[in-house]
Design a protein around this motif. Structure first.
Motif, PDB file in Angstrom:
ATOM      1  N   ALA A  11     -53.030  17.483   6.698  1.00 35.17           N
ATOM      2  CA  ALA A  11     -52.191  17.718   5.516  1.00 35.17           C
ATOM      3  C   ALA A  11     -52.818  18.828   4.679  1.00 35.17           C
ATOM      4  O   ALA A  11     -54.000  18.764   4.344  1.00 35.17           O
ATOM      5  N   GLU A  12     -52.028  19.833   4.397  1.00 37.05           N
ATOM      6  CA  GLU A  12     -52.512  20.980   3.620  1.00 37.05           C
ATOM      7  C   GLU A  12     -51.954  21.002   2.203  1.00 37.05           C
ATOM      8  O   GLU A  12     -52.503  21.668   1.326  1.00 37.05           O
ATOM      9  N   GLN A  13     -50.828  20.310   1.987  1.00 42.35           N
ATOM     10  CA  GLN A  13     -50.212  20.297   0.661  1.00 42.35           C
ATOM     11  C   GLN A  13     -49.491  18.976   0.469  1.00 42.35           C
ATOM     12  O   GLN A  13     -49.132  18.302   1.424  1.00 42.35           O
ATOM     13  N   VAL A  14     -49.285  18.638  -0.783  1.00 39.96           N
ATOM     14  CA  VAL A  14     -48.569  17.413  -1.119  1.00 39.96           C
ATOM     15  C   VAL A  14     -47.179  17.799  -1.593  1.00 39.96           C
ATOM     16  O   VAL A  14     -47.029  18.591  -2.517  1.00 39.96           O
ATOM     17  N   ASP A  15     -46.188  17.261  -0.908  1.00 36.52           N
ATOM     18  CA  ASP A  15     -44.804  17.522  -1.280  1.00 36.52           C
ATOM     19  C   ASP A  15     -44.043  16.195  -1.265  1.00 36.52           C
ATOM     20  O   ASP A  15     -44.626  15.134  -1.002  1.00 36.52           O
ATOM     21  N   ASP A  16     -42.758  16.254  -1.554  1.00 35.38           N
ATOM     22  CA  ASP A  16     -41.950  15.032  -1.607  1.00 35.38           C
ATOM     23  C   ASP A  16     -41.955  14.302  -0.263  1.00 35.38           C
ATOM     24  O   ASP A  16     -41.956  13.067  -0.219  1.00 35.38           O
ATOM     25  N   GLU A  17     -41.979  15.043   0.841  1.00 39.02           N
ATOM     26  CA  GLU A  17     -41.987  14.424   2.158  1.00 39.02           C
ATOM     27  C   GLU A  17     -43.251  13.579   2.357  1.00 39.02           C
ATOM     28  O   GLU A  17     -43.189  12.452   2.859  1.00 39.02           O
ATOM     29  N   LEU A  18     -44.408  14.112   1.955  1.00 42.82           N
ATOM     30  CA  LEU A  18     -45.662  13.391   2.125  1.00 42.82           C
ATOM     31  C   LEU A  18     -45.683  12.141   1.249  1.00 42.82           C
ATOM     32  O   LEU A  18     -46.089  11.063   1.700  1.00 42.82           O
ATOM     33  N   VAL A  19     -45.268  12.267   0.012  1.00 44.40           N
ATOM     34  CA  VAL A  19     -45.220  11.117  -0.899  1.00 44.40           C
ATOM     35  C   VAL A  19     -44.314  10.033  -0.314  1.00 44.40           C
ATOM     36  O   VAL A  19     -44.679   8.850  -0.270  1.00 44.40           O
ATOM     37  N   ALA A  20     -43.140  10.415   0.169  1.00 49.91           N
ATOM     38  CA  ALA A  20     -42.195   9.449   0.745  1.00 49.91           C
ATOM     39  C   ALA A  20     -42.765   8.807   2.008  1.00 49.91           C
ATOM     40  O   ALA A  20     -42.576   7.599   2.248  1.00 49.91           O
ATOM     41  N   ALA A  21     -43.473   9.584   2.815  1.00 48.41           N
ATOM     42  CA  ALA A  21     -44.063   9.035   4.039  1.00 48.41           C
ATOM     43  C   ALA A  21     -45.066   7.941   3.697  1.00 48.41           C
ATOM     44  O   ALA A  21     -45.086   6.886   4.343  1.00 48.41           O
ATOM     45  N   PHE A  22     -45.883   8.163   2.690  1.00 49.49           N
ATOM     46  CA  PHE A  22     -46.854   7.142   2.310  1.00 49.49           C
ATOM     47  C   PHE A  22     -46.193   5.935   1.662  1.00 49.49           C
ATOM     48  O   PHE A  22     -46.688   4.813   1.806  1.00 49.49           O
ATOM     49  N   GLU A  23     -45.093   6.142   0.991  1.00 48.76           N
ATOM     50  CA  GLU A  23     -44.336   4.998   0.450  1.00 48.76           C
ATOM     51  C   GLU A  23     -43.802   4.120   1.583  1.00 48.76           C
ATOM     52  O   GLU A  23     -43.658   2.912   1.427  1.00 48.76           O
ATOM     53  N   MET A  24     -43.534   4.719   2.737  1.00 48.38           N
ATOM     54  CA  MET A  24     -43.058   3.981   3.905  1.00 48.38           C
ATOM     55  C   MET A  24     -44.225   3.390   4.704  1.00 48.38           C
ATOM     56  O   MET A  24     -44.151   2.252   5.168  1.00 48.38           O
TER      57      MET A  24
END
Length: 146
Positions: A11-24
């Motif tokens: 992971a190089e950056q934090v975006d909405d996709e990464l946040v949502a993935a961790f929520e799942m």
């Protein structure tokens, strides 16, 4: 899904996709821990002593592993934490790919060893770690909760 259809990246950056993935993913790992905030994910991604690996299948994040490094007087050590693969993708080699990527990164950084813990009830994960080459240690692991 074949073992090599998933890809592993850092992971190089934090975006909405990464946040949502961790929520799942995090609820599949721990019922007692909340998903990390965007700020915590940013600290992990930007941290000099942590590497956040992501597994993707067809572009979607389906798993993650955190590799933490620490220096002690006798060298650099590494620790694997919070390995999680989406329920729907388990049993297809994704965990192996994540762990192998972490071991490669630890070698590249000069770590003398990589440790991890796994609950005995996680039988398939424990078999995987043994197949990869991790060895169970005769030790007492202590934790002090703050």
């Amino acid at each position: 899904m074949t073992e090599h259809s998933a890809t592993i990246e850092i992971a190089e950056q934090v975006d909405d996709e990464l946040v949502a993935a961790f929520e799942m993913l995090i609820p599949q790992l721990s019922s007692s821990s909340p998903a990390p905030s965007r700020e915590l994910l940013t600290d992990l991604v930007d941290g000099a002593d942590t590497v956040l690996f992501l597994a993707r299948l067809d572009g979607a994040i389906i798993g993650s592993l955190t590799l933490a490094f620490y220096r002690i007087p006798t060298g650099i050590k590494a620790w694997i934490e919070d390995v999680v693969v989406d329920d729907a993708a388990r049993g297809h080699g994704v965990g192996r790919l994540l762990n192998e990527a972490a071991l490669d990164a630890a070698r590249e950084r000069g770590a003398k060893n990589v440790s991890l813990t796994s609950r005995p009830s996680r039988e398939s994960a424990n078999r995987l770690y043994q197949r990869i080459g991790f060895e169970s240690r005769e030790t007492n692991v202590y934790r002090y909760d703050l």
